[in-house]
Scaffold this motif. Structure first.
Motif, PDB file in Angstrom:
ATOM      1  N   GLU A 310     -24.683 -69.330 -17.102  1.00  0.00           N
ATOM      2  CA  GLU A 310     -23.652 -68.478 -17.693  1.00  0.00           C
ATOM      3  C   GLU A 310     -23.356 -67.255 -16.831  1.00  0.00           C
ATOM      4  O   GLU A 310     -24.251 -66.703 -16.190  1.00  0.00           O
ATOM      5  N   ILE A 311     -22.097 -66.849 -16.861  1.00  0.00           N
ATOM      6  CA  ILE A 311     -21.679 -65.607 -16.204  1.00  0.00           C
ATOM      7  C   ILE A 311     -22.106 -64.457 -17.118  1.00  0.00           C
ATOM      8  O   ILE A 311     -21.888 -64.526 -18.328  1.00  0.00           O
ATOM      9  N   PRO A 312     -22.730 -63.392 -16.578  1.00  0.00           N
ATOM     10  CA  PRO A 312     -23.235 -62.343 -17.478  1.00  0.00           C
ATOM     11  C   PRO A 312     -22.169 -61.362 -17.968  1.00  0.00           C
ATOM     12  O   PRO A 312     -22.420 -60.590 -18.879  1.00  0.00           O
ATOM     13  N   PHE A 313     -20.987 -61.382 -17.369  1.00  0.00           N
ATOM     14  CA  PHE A 313     -20.014 -60.319 -17.636  1.00  0.00           C
ATOM     15  C   PHE A 313     -19.093 -60.699 -18.795  1.00  0.00           C
ATOM     16  O   PHE A 313     -18.507 -61.781 -18.800  1.00  0.00           O
ATOM     17  N   GLN A 314     -18.961 -59.783 -19.748  1.00  0.00           N
ATOM     18  CA  GLN A 314     -18.084 -60.032 -20.885  1.00  0.00           C
ATOM     19  C   GLN A 314     -16.715 -59.433 -20.617  1.00  0.00           C
ATOM     20  O   GLN A 314     -16.608 -58.267 -20.249  1.00  0.00           O
ATOM     21  N   ASP A 315     -15.706 -60.230 -20.858  1.00  0.00           N
ATOM     22  CA  ASP A 315     -14.328 -59.795 -20.621  1.00  0.00           C
ATOM     23  C   ASP A 315     -13.851 -59.043 -21.868  1.00  0.00           C
ATOM     24  O   ASP A 315     -13.749 -59.616 -22.952  1.00  0.00           O
ATOM     25  N   GLU A 316     -13.545 -57.770 -21.691  1.00  0.00           N
ATOM     26  CA  GLU A 316     -13.150 -56.948 -22.835  1.00  0.00           C
ATOM     27  C   GLU A 316     -11.868 -57.470 -23.487  1.00  0.00           C
ATOM     28  O   GLU A 316     -11.678 -57.339 -24.700  1.00  0.00           O
ATOM     29  N   ALA A 317     -11.006 -58.079 -22.685  1.00  0.00           N
ATOM     30  CA  ALA A 317      -9.748 -58.595 -23.250  1.00  0.00           C
ATOM     31  C   ALA A 317     -10.030 -59.706 -24.274  1.00  0.00           C
ATOM     32  O   ALA A 317      -9.323 -59.830 -25.284  1.00  0.00           O
ATOM     33  N   VAL A 318     -11.067 -60.487 -24.010  1.00  0.00           N
ATOM     34  CA  VAL A 318     -11.414 -61.566 -24.943  1.00  0.00           C
ATOM     35  C   VAL A 318     -11.905 -60.966 -26.263  1.00  0.00           C
ATOM     36  O   VAL A 318     -11.475 -61.354 -27.356  1.00  0.00           O
ATOM     37  N   SER A 319     -12.803 -59.970 -26.163  1.00  0.00           N
ATOM     38  CA  SER A 319     -13.302 -59.316 -27.377  1.00  0.00           C
ATOM     39  C   SER A 319     -12.156 -58.681 -28.150  1.00  0.00           C
ATOM     40  O   SER A 319     -12.075 -58.794 -29.378  1.00  0.00           O
ATOM     41  N   ALA A 320     -11.265 -58.007 -27.427  1.00  0.00           N
ATOM     42  CA  ALA A 320     -10.157 -57.303 -28.092  1.00  0.00           C
ATOM     43  C   ALA A 320      -9.271 -58.287 -28.844  1.00  0.00           C
ATOM     44  O   ALA A 320      -8.815 -58.017 -29.963  1.00  0.00           O
ATOM     45  N   LEU A 321      -9.052 -59.427 -28.242  1.00  0.00           N
ATOM     46  CA  LEU A 321      -8.208 -60.450 -28.873  1.00  0.00           C
ATOM     47  C   LEU A 321      -8.843 -60.955 -30.172  1.00  0.00           C
ATOM     48  O   LEU A 321      -8.184 -61.059 -31.216  1.00  0.00           O
ATOM     49  N   LEU A 322     -10.138 -61.243 -30.114  1.00  0.00           N
ATOM     50  CA  LEU A 322     -10.828 -61.747 -31.307  1.00  0.00           C
ATOM     51  C   LEU A 322     -10.846 -60.697 -32.415  1.00  0.00           C
ATOM     52  O   LEU A 322     -10.630 -61.003 -33.597  1.00  0.00           O
ATOM     53  N   LEU A 323     -11.071 -59.444 -32.039  1.00  0.00           N
ATOM     54  CA  LEU A 323     -11.111 -58.368 -33.038  1.00  0.00           C
ATOM     55  C   LEU A 323      -9.728 -58.150 -33.646  1.00  0.00           C
ATOM     56  O   LEU A 323      -9.600 -57.928 -34.857  1.00  0.00           O
ATOM     57  N   ARG A 324      -8.691 -58.254 -32.835  1.00  0.00           N
ATOM     58  CA  ARG A 324      -7.325 -58.103 -33.358  1.00  0.00           C
ATOM     59  C   ARG A 324      -7.026 -59.199 -34.380  1.00  0.00           C
ATOM     60  O   ARG A 324      -6.489 -58.935 -35.453  1.00  0.00           O
ATOM     61  N   GLU A 325      -7.419 -60.411 -34.057  1.00  0.00           N
ATOM     62  CA  GLU A 325      -7.152 -61.528 -34.969  1.00  0.00           C
ATOM     63  C   GLU A 325      -7.942 -61.378 -36.274  1.00  0.00           C
ATOM     64  O   GLU A 325      -7.425 -61.641 -37.355  1.00  0.00           O
ATOM     65  N   ALA A 326      -9.201 -60.963 -36.159  1.00  0.00           N
ATOM     66  CA  ALA A 326     -10.006 -60.774 -37.383  1.00  0.00           C
ATOM     67  C   ALA A 326      -9.394 -59.677 -38.238  1.00  0.00           C
ATOM     68  O   ALA A 326      -9.307 -59.798 -39.467  1.00  0.00           O
ATOM     69  N   ALA A 327      -8.966 -58.596 -37.596  1.00  0.00           N
ATOM     70  CA  ALA A 327      -8.340 -57.493 -38.351  1.00  0.00           C
ATOM     71  C   ALA A 327      -7.097 -57.983 -39.078  1.00  0.00           C
ATOM     72  O   ALA A 327      -6.851 -57.628 -40.238  1.00  0.00           O
ATOM     73  N   ARG A 328      -6.330 -58.843 -38.441  1.00  0.00           N
ATOM     74  CA  ARG A 328      -5.125 -59.387 -39.093  1.00  0.00           C
ATOM     75  C   ARG A 328      -5.485 -60.166 -40.354  1.00  0.00           C
ATOM     76  O   ARG A 328      -4.826 -60.035 -41.376  1.00  0.00           O
ATOM     77  N   VAL A 329      -6.506 -60.988 -40.242  1.00  0.00           N
ATOM     78  CA  VAL A 329      -6.911 -61.792 -41.416  1.00  0.00           C
ATOM     79  C   VAL A 329      -7.381 -60.869 -42.538  1.00  0.00           C
ATOM     80  O   VAL A 329      -7.108 -61.094 -43.720  1.00  0.00           O
ATOM     81  N   LEU A 330      -8.074 -59.802 -42.154  1.00  0.00           N
ATOM     82  CA  LEU A 330      -8.571 -58.846 -43.151  1.00  0.00           C
ATOM     83  C   LEU A 330      -7.471 -57.913 -43.656  1.00  0.00           C
ATOM     84  O   LEU A 330      -7.698 -57.132 -44.588  1.00  0.00           O
ATOM     85  N   GLY A 331      -6.306 -57.966 -43.020  1.00  0.00           N
ATOM     86  CA  GLY A 331      -5.216 -57.065 -43.419  1.00  0.00           C
ATOM     87  C   GLY A 331      -5.495 -55.623 -43.035  1.00  0.00           C
ATOM     88  O   GLY A 331      -5.055 -54.694 -43.703  1.00  0.00           O
ATOM     89  N   MET A 332      -6.240 -55.433 -41.942  1.00  0.00           N
ATOM     90  CA  MET A 332      -6.592 -54.073 -41.498  1.00  0.00           C
ATOM     91  C   MET A 332      -5.865 -53.770 -40.195  1.00  0.00           C
ATOM     92  O   MET A 332      -5.623 -54.673 -39.385  1.00  0.00           O
ATOM     93  N   SER A 333      -5.567 -52.497 -39.979  1.00  0.00           N
ATOM     94  CA  SER A 333      -4.861 -52.145 -38.740  1.00  0.00           C
ATOM     95  C   SER A 333      -5.827 -52.151 -37.557  1.00  0.00           C
ATOM     96  O   SER A 333      -5.423 -52.293 -36.408  1.00  0.00           O
ATOM     97  N   GLY A 334      -7.099 -51.998 -37.822  1.00  0.00           N
ATOM     98  CA  GLY A 334      -8.099 -52.033 -36.749  1.00  0.00           C
ATOM     99  C   GLY A 334      -9.477 -52.079 -37.366  1.00  0.00           C
ATOM    100  O   GLY A 334      -9.631 -51.906 -38.577  1.00  0.00           O
ATOM    101  N   VAL A 335     -10.475 -52.353 -36.547  1.00  0.00           N
ATOM    102  CA  VAL A 335     -11.853 -52.425 -37.051  1.00  0.00           C
ATOM    103  C   VAL A 335     -12.729 -51.547 -36.155  1.00  0.00           C
ATOM    104  O   VAL A 335     -12.390 -51.316 -34.994  1.00  0.00           O
TER     105      VAL A 335
END
Ligand SMILES: Cc1cc2nc3c(=O)[nH]c(=O)nc-3n(C[C@H](O)[C@H](O)[C@H](O)COP(=O)(O)OP(=O)(O)OC[C@H]3O[C@@H](n4cnc5c(N)ncnc54)[C@H](O)[C@@H]3O)c2cc1C
Length: 392
Positions: A310-335
């Motif tokens: 595995e590559i050790p580096f986490q891509d912040e864009a990937v995390s941001a995308l997942l968090l944005r989608e979860a926030a949408r499902v929760l009906g929140m503007s951000g988490v």
């Protein structure tokens, strides 16, 4: 054994007597087998290289994802559910029968759920209205326009991944005839003997439950199964005040991932639909889902990237995308994120399980499909019944 406090290495004593079973690896797959061995009155030793659990079994969602399995894995998952509930009662685990809530936000997503209900029955797949889904997510009445409805899959279980395996290991260590040896690396195995960094441990049967690290002990067998590492971006967010459910919450990308959904007639249309409106989610092989921990905080994920190392580096864009989608499902503007980590599990394009007898009395067992929490106790039951077929 705690995940959050540092325990100084304790003196380690290897068992002097021969065990009926030696399990290598104290992740959930190894522990489920050890619990099953104790249930059957066997003497069992578990050997773990680390001083606390840090593998896939504590990095996941704690979702025993029963209904979304298909075929043979559905049978194993259904058996596993009973094993989890029994183990939870014995070891005092949090394991609510909360099910999974699949949120549908389009007619195509609803069609997949309706088709699954037609196949499995209305008890196994309980359709939910927009209002019911909105209530569970804690979304107010005027903020539900994107919801189409959903389905509750009541057979699914929830556990706390931070607690379940560590507590099972602690419970095991207290059982007569069972021991858990921490901080001890297994360096090689032969019939009847496990060689460790502290000396040999003897057992009539030996079970290797080391996940993807099987390629370090048995590289040829691991390569024959195409073992690789799947890396997932995960985060924990502060408790969303309005969220009302302990069910695992799944979305459209989950329906593109689990076989029960992908086998429905509308699944290809769903893939085209998601490709049309959110290609970036398919690019990161997302399964946008979340689960709530007992303290109210929520585990959010995930993406999938495959490689032998595995590559050790986490891509912040990937995390941001997942968090944005979860926030949408929760009906929140951000988490608000409180933790991030990378999960790694064994994967293979060749099949969901690696079951291989590598020497007489020595079996390797790795779940290579990312559902080891779900299957663990079902695999253990099948192992002891002799119904889990090994590939030669
Ligand atoms: C982010 C993420 C989310 C997931 N979500 C889910 C989910 O919701 N539901 C689900 O069913 N599954 C889920 N999974 C998959 C699940 O977590 C794994 O399939 C499961 O935990 C595998 O268990 P294991 O015991 O094989 O592996 P591990 O938990 O990794 O345990 C293997 C153990 O073997 C030890 N070991 C390795 N080599 C040696 C050695 N030489 N000597 C001694 N010890 C050794 C390791 O230290 C480790 O503790 C998820 C996984 C991840 C990463």
């Amino acid at each position: 054994m705690s995940l959050t406090t540092t325990t100084p290495p304790a003196p380690v004593t290897l068992p002097r007597d021969r065990s009926d079973l030696v399990v290598v690896g104290a992740g959930i797959v190894g522990l489920a087998h050890a619990v099953e061995a104790v249930r059957r009155g066997l003497r069992v030793t578990v050997i773990e290289r680390d001083w606390r659990l840090v593998g896939a079994s504590v990095r996941n969602f704690g979702h025993c994802c029963v209904t979304a399995q298909h075929g043979h894995l559905l049978d194993l998952a259904t058996r596993s559910r009973a094993g989890w509930l029994d183990a939870a009662a014995r070891a005092g685990l949090w394991a609510p029968e909360a099910g999974a809530l699949v949120v549908a936000r389009s007619a195509t997503e609803l069609a997949v759920l309706e088709e699954l209900r037609a196949e499995r029955g209305a008890d196994a797949v309980r359709l939910r209205t927009r209002g019911e889904v909105g209530d569970a997510l804690g979304r107010s009445g005027d903020d539900r326009a994107d919801l189409a409805g959903g389905a509750l899959l009541p057979a699914d279980l929830r556990v706390d991944p931070r607690e379940a395996a560590p507590r099972l290991a602690a419970w095991l260590a207290d059982q007569p005839g069972a021991s858990v040896v921490w901080g001890t690396n297994v360096t090689g195995v032969e019939t009847g003997t496990v060689h460790t960094s502290r000396g040999p441990v003897r057992g009539d049967q030996i079970l290797l439950c080391v996940g993807h690290d099987l390629d370090r002990l048995y590289p040829v067998e691991a390569a024959a199964h195409g073992i690789e590492r799947c890396r997932l971006a995960m985060a924990r967010i502060e408790a969303p005040a309005a969220l009302r459910t302990d069910a695992a919450v799944l979305t459209a990308t989950s329906m593109l991932r689990y076989d029960a959904f992908t086998a429905t007639p509308s699944a290809p249309a769903l893939r085209r639909e998601v490709l049309g409106h959110s290609p970036e989610l398919l690019d990161i092989v997302a399964n946008v889902m979340f689960t709530r921990l007992p303290d109210g905080s929520v585990l959010v994920g995930d993406s999938h990237a495959y490689d032998v190392t595995e590559i050790p580096f986490q891509d912040e864009a990937v995390s941001a995308l997942l968090l944005r989608e979860a926030a949408r499902v929760l009906g929140m503007s951000g988490v608000r994120v409180t933790e991030r980590w990378q999960g790694v599990y064994a994967s293979s394009p060749r099949g969901p399980l690696l079951v291989r007898d590598v020497a007489p009395g020595v079996r390797a067992l790795s779940v290579t499909s990312g559902v080891g929490m779900t299957l663990s106790f079902g695999l253990a039951a099948a192992t002891f019944e002799g119904t889990l077929d090994a590939t030669a």
